[in-house]
Design a protein around this motif. Structure first.
Motif, PDB file in Angstrom:
ATOM      1  N   LEU A 258      -7.241   0.736  -1.064  1.00 14.23           N
ATOM      2  CA  LEU A 258      -7.985  -0.713  -0.939  1.00 14.23           C
ATOM      3  C   LEU A 258      -8.076  -1.037   0.484  1.00 14.23           C
ATOM      4  O   LEU A 258      -9.004  -2.011   0.831  1.00 14.23           O
ATOM      5  N   ALA A 259      -7.715  -0.303   1.717  1.00 11.32           N
ATOM      6  CA  ALA A 259      -7.896  -0.575   3.113  1.00 11.32           C
ATOM      7  C   ALA A 259      -9.345  -0.387   3.257  1.00 11.32           C
ATOM      8  O   ALA A 259     -10.185  -1.039   3.866  1.00 11.32           O
ATOM      9  N   ALA A 284      -9.000 -11.048  14.576  1.00 14.23           N
ATOM     10  CA  ALA A 284      -8.148 -11.717  14.090  1.00 14.23           C
ATOM     11  C   ALA A 284      -7.493 -11.256  12.779  1.00 14.23           C
ATOM     12  O   ALA A 284      -6.526 -11.185  12.443  1.00 14.23           O
ATOM     13  N   GLY A 285      -8.462 -10.591  11.834  1.00  9.62           N
ATOM     14  CA  GLY A 285      -7.980  -9.958  10.797  1.00  9.62           C
ATOM     15  C   GLY A 285      -7.212  -8.754  10.943  1.00  9.62           C
ATOM     16  O   GLY A 285      -6.106  -8.317  10.391  1.00  9.62           O
ATOM     17  N   LEU A 286      -7.524  -7.934  11.912  1.00  6.33           N
ATOM     18  CA  LEU A 286      -6.828  -6.659  12.436  1.00  6.33           C
ATOM     19  C   LEU A 286      -5.384  -7.342  12.935  1.00  6.33           C
ATOM     20  O   LEU A 286      -4.370  -6.759  12.598  1.00  6.33           O
ATOM     21  N   LEU A 292       1.297  -8.124   9.080  1.00  9.66           N
ATOM     22  CA  LEU A 292       2.015  -8.029   8.002  1.00  9.66           C
ATOM     23  C   LEU A 292       2.452  -6.678   7.693  1.00  9.66           C
ATOM     24  O   LEU A 292       3.538  -6.444   6.937  1.00  9.66           O
ATOM     25  N   LEU A 293       1.966  -5.753   8.314  1.00 13.62           N
ATOM     26  CA  LEU A 293       2.422  -4.442   8.292  1.00 13.62           C
ATOM     27  C   LEU A 293       3.818  -4.173   8.990  1.00 13.62           C
ATOM     28  O   LEU A 293       4.610  -3.680   8.347  1.00 13.62           O
ATOM     29  N   ALA A 294       3.919  -5.093   9.972  1.00 17.13           N
ATOM     30  CA  ALA A 294       5.175  -5.217  10.655  1.00 17.13           C
ATOM     31  C   ALA A 294       6.258  -5.822   9.749  1.00 17.13           C
ATOM     32  O   ALA A 294       7.319  -5.261   9.740  1.00 17.13           O
ATOM     33  N   ALA A 295       5.874  -6.854   9.024  1.00 18.09           N
ATOM     34  CA  ALA A 295       6.711  -7.619   8.267  1.00 18.09           C
ATOM     35  C   ALA A 295       7.304  -6.723   7.050  1.00 18.09           C
ATOM     36  O   ALA A 295       8.212  -6.429   6.435  1.00 18.09           O
ATOM     37  N   ALA A 296       6.248  -6.109   6.591  1.00 21.00           N
ATOM     38  CA  ALA A 296       6.462  -4.766   5.545  1.00 21.00           C
ATOM     39  C   ALA A 296       7.458  -3.891   5.719  1.00 21.00           C
ATOM     40  O   ALA A 296       8.344  -3.575   5.147  1.00 21.00           O
ATOM     41  N   ILE A 297       7.542  -3.521   7.099  1.00 19.76           N
ATOM     42  CA  ILE A 297       8.222  -2.140   7.626  1.00 19.76           C
ATOM     43  C   ILE A 297       9.565  -2.733   7.856  1.00 19.76           C
ATOM     44  O   ILE A 297      10.698  -2.272   7.207  1.00 19.76           O
ATOM     45  N   TRP A 298       9.740  -4.093   8.371  1.00 23.89           N
ATOM     46  CA  TRP A 298      10.966  -4.522   8.685  1.00 23.89           C
ATOM     47  C   TRP A 298      11.810  -5.063   7.522  1.00 23.89           C
ATOM     48  O   TRP A 298      12.879  -4.813   7.440  1.00 23.89           O
ATOM     49  N   TRP A 299      11.145  -5.556   6.542  1.00 23.90           N
ATOM     50  CA  TRP A 299      11.951  -6.118   5.327  1.00 23.90           C
ATOM     51  C   TRP A 299      11.593  -5.193   3.985  1.00 23.90           C
ATOM     52  O   TRP A 299      12.125  -5.513   3.084  1.00 23.90           O
ATOM     53  N   GLN A 300      10.775  -4.085   4.291  1.00 21.66           N
ATOM     54  CA  GLN A 300      10.604  -3.071   3.354  1.00 21.66           C
ATOM     55  C   GLN A 300      10.045  -3.894   1.891  1.00 21.66           C
ATOM     56  O   GLN A 300      10.603  -3.637   0.779  1.00 21.66           O
ATOM     57  N   LEU A 301       9.036  -4.433   2.061  1.00 19.03           N
ATOM     58  CA  LEU A 301       8.372  -5.238   0.839  1.00 19.03           C
ATOM     59  C   LEU A 301       7.121  -4.414   0.545  1.00 19.03           C
ATOM     60  O   LEU A 301       6.152  -4.674   1.396  1.00 19.03           O
ATOM     61  N   LEU A 302       6.851  -4.075  -0.601  1.00 23.13           N
ATOM     62  CA  LEU A 302       5.675  -3.427  -1.119  1.00 23.13           C
ATOM     63  C   LEU A 302       4.293  -4.360  -1.080  1.00 23.13           C
ATOM     64  O   LEU A 302       3.300  -3.873  -0.906  1.00 23.13           O
ATOM     65  N   PRO A 303       4.508  -5.643  -1.768  1.00 23.96           N
ATOM     66  CA  PRO A 303       3.295  -6.559  -1.535  1.00 23.96           C
ATOM     67  C   PRO A 303       2.924  -6.950  -0.169  1.00 23.96           C
ATOM     68  O   PRO A 303       1.656  -6.990  -0.299  1.00 23.96           O
ATOM     69  N   LEU A 304       3.777  -6.865   1.075  1.00 22.32           N
ATOM     70  CA  LEU A 304       3.205  -7.105   2.036  1.00 22.32           C
ATOM     71  C   LEU A 304       2.239  -6.007   2.688  1.00 22.32           C
ATOM     72  O   LEU A 304       1.379  -6.055   3.556  1.00 22.32           O
ATOM     73  N   ILE A 305       2.614  -4.633   2.060  1.00 17.06           N
ATOM     74  CA  ILE A 305       1.868  -3.620   2.580  1.00 17.06           C
ATOM     75  C   ILE A 305       0.397  -3.633   1.768  1.00 17.06           C
ATOM     76  O   ILE A 305      -0.660  -3.310   2.685  1.00 17.06           O
ATOM     77  N   VAL A 306       0.445  -3.995   0.805  1.00 17.56           N
ATOM     78  CA  VAL A 306      -0.768  -4.255  -0.056  1.00 17.56           C
ATOM     79  C   VAL A 306      -1.555  -5.409   0.633  1.00 17.56           C
ATOM     80  O   VAL A 306      -2.736  -5.183   1.033  1.00 17.56           O
ATOM     81  N   LEU A 307      -0.891  -6.393   0.977  1.00 16.34           N
ATOM     82  CA  LEU A 307      -1.620  -7.591   1.809  1.00 16.34           C
ATOM     83  C   LEU A 307      -2.243  -6.992   3.254  1.00 16.34           C
ATOM     84  O   LEU A 307      -3.169  -7.374   3.552  1.00 16.34           O
ATOM     85  N   SER A 308      -1.560  -6.226   3.729  1.00 18.90           N
ATOM     86  CA  SER A 308      -1.714  -5.625   5.189  1.00 18.90           C
ATOM     87  C   SER A 308      -3.051  -4.678   5.052  1.00 18.90           C
ATOM     88  O   SER A 308      -3.951  -4.685   5.689  1.00 18.90           O
ATOM     89  N   ALA A 309      -2.987  -4.005   4.007  1.00 20.63           N
ATOM     90  CA  ALA A 309      -4.112  -3.010   3.739  1.00 20.63           C
ATOM     91  C   ALA A 309      -5.513  -3.779   3.561  1.00 20.63           C
ATOM     92  O   ALA A 309      -6.505  -3.481   4.058  1.00 20.63           O
ATOM     93  N   ILE A 310      -5.324  -4.802   2.718  1.00 18.58           N
ATOM     94  CA  ILE A 310      -6.499  -5.543   2.374  1.00 18.58           C
ATOM     95  C   ILE A 310      -7.026  -6.476   3.790  1.00 18.58           C
ATOM     96  O   ILE A 310      -8.110  -6.514   3.993  1.00 18.58           O
ATOM     97  N   LEU A 311      -5.967  -7.231   4.344  1.00 14.62           N
ATOM     98  CA  LEU A 311      -6.371  -8.133   5.506  1.00 14.62           C
ATOM     99  C   LEU A 311      -6.905  -7.100   6.699  1.00 14.62           C
ATOM    100  O   LEU A 311      -8.008  -7.233   7.170  1.00 14.62           O
ATOM    101  N   GLY A 312      -6.026  -6.085   6.905  1.00 20.15           N
ATOM    102  CA  GLY A 312      -6.538  -5.263   7.949  1.00 20.15           C
ATOM    103  C   GLY A 312      -7.738  -4.468   7.774  1.00 20.15           C
ATOM    104  O   GLY A 312      -8.620  -4.032   8.559  1.00 20.15           O
TER     105      GLY A 312
END
Length: 398
Positions: A258-259, A284-286, A292-312
């Protein structure tokens, strides 16, 4: 127009793009398989990142030593050698009974990508009809980043749902390389006046004084974008498995893909948005992707990793294509190739050095905290680049 010169030109352009994609797919094919190699061969997360980074050093070496080889001896000979390196890389992974095989496979993969990066981009654009340079540029971009995205997706699906997970992906890739060789042999050479190989000289990276103000933020944005890709393609499968209990290799491969696919979308939008705005929006996107990746790592949430891949990924695409265009426009004609080579060297350092840093830190403070340190460091760099861009006027081409 059916059957005319234009349609034949676009067919050749797309076929060469498909060959480009096959080569680049091979460079990311092992991404969702590293956890299986760890189980099989018993090595640490640090070693995963080192194995991954060897690829980038292979690319950099080729760019510096033989990046202009296809201008002298022709596009097809260089691309055929690149496909040979890709095939040899696949054989190394098929024979991987020890860590040394993985190092050899990744190095050969880097050599293939280094040979293809410049030569295939030029070849795709030269085979297209003259009036279609913008469209041909997108074919080359899509082939490059799209191929990088297809590698982990293909390997993840085969590893999860087919037999021989550490062998079938590379067997399939060998078959695709064989077909690519046949396609390449059927396409015409585009370099009219060829010179002997001995005339090829190493390219020294160069940075004329008038380019430096443009180069600094462009290089930083490129470095961060490639670093984000490096982390996604080296340690994100381990993070998904360790913290989110995602052991499905197809899911791991899809998230990495996806990234890269988002990068293709970002690069395709540069023409409509404009280079200056694209570089700022890319930063800004990076930054958003890193948050989002930091939030995904901190809260361990898969949807945030997906969003991080797309936005980043979209941010990387916007920033890198705009950076490349601006640096090329600001460079003197007689130094342009050297300046562009310097930008690529910085970008590929981004895909290797920070990744090794994450691996070293993960051995001491754990993968989660190492990821957060990486994100904080990259956020500082991309924020500096974005602020620098806001303070300077738009670049005008030469």
């Amino acid at each position: 127009m059916n059957g005319g010169p234009d349609s034949r030109g676009w067919l050749a352009c797309c076929l060469s793009g498909a060959v480009f994609a096959v080569c680049m797919a091979g460079t990311t094919l092992p991404t969702p398989l590293y956890s299986l190699y760890q189980d099989e061969l018993g090595f640490s997360e640090l070693m995963v990142t080192v194995v991954y980074a060897v690829y980038a050093f292979g690319v950099i070496g080729v760019l510096l030593l033989a990046g202009n080889a296809s201008d002298a001896i022709g596009r097809r000979p260089v691309l055929l050698v690149g496909l040979g390196c890709a095939a040899a890389s696949a054989v190394c992974f098929l024979c991987a009974t020890a860590l040394g095989w993985l190092f050899a496979g990744r190095l050969l993969s880097g050599l293939s990508a280094g040979l293809f990066t410049g030569a295939a981009t030029a070849y795709v654009m030269e085979l297209a009809p003259r009036q279609g340079s913008s469209r041909a540029s997108f074919v080359a971009t899509a082939a490059n980043m799209g191929g990088l995205g297809c590698g982990p997706l293909l390997a993840g699906i085969l590893a999860q749902y087919a037999p021989w997970p550490l062998h079938l992906p590379f067997i399939v890739h060998l078959a695709l390389v064989a077909v690519s060789v046949l396609i390449l042999l059927g396409l015409r050479e585009t370099v009219a006046e060829r010179r002997p190989l001995r005339t090829v000289r190493p390219q020294r990276p160069g940075l004329p004084p008038e380019v430096r103000a443009v180069f600094r933020p462009a290089a930083l944005a490129s470095f961060v974008g490639f670093a984000l890709f490096g982390v996604f393609t080296s340690v994100s499968p381990a993070f998904l498995s360790e913290f989110l209990d995602v052991d499905n290799h197809a899911v791991s491969g899809l998230i990495v893909a996806l990234a890269f696919f988002a990068s293709v979308a970002g690069q395709s939008a540069v023409g409509r948005i404009g280079e200056q705005r694209s570089l700022s929006l890319g930063c800004a996107g990076l930054l958003g992707g890193l948050v989002l990746l930091a939030a995904a790592i901190w809260w361990q949430l898969l949807p945030l990793i997906v969003l991080s891949a797309i936005l980043g990924g979209a941010g990387q695409g916007l920033a890198f294509r705009a950076a490349l265009s601006q640096v090329a426009s600001a460079s003197p004609a007689d130094r342009r190739a050297a300046v562009i080579s310097t930008l690529f060297v910085v970008a590929y350092l981004g895909i290797s050095v920070p990744v090794i840093g994450v691996g070293v830190l993960s051995d001491h403070i754990g993968l989660q905290d190492a990821g957060l340190v990486f994100i904080a460091s990259m956020a500082v760099l991309v924020t500096w680049a974005g602020l620098h861009l806001l303070r300077r006027p738009a670049v005008k081409g030469r």
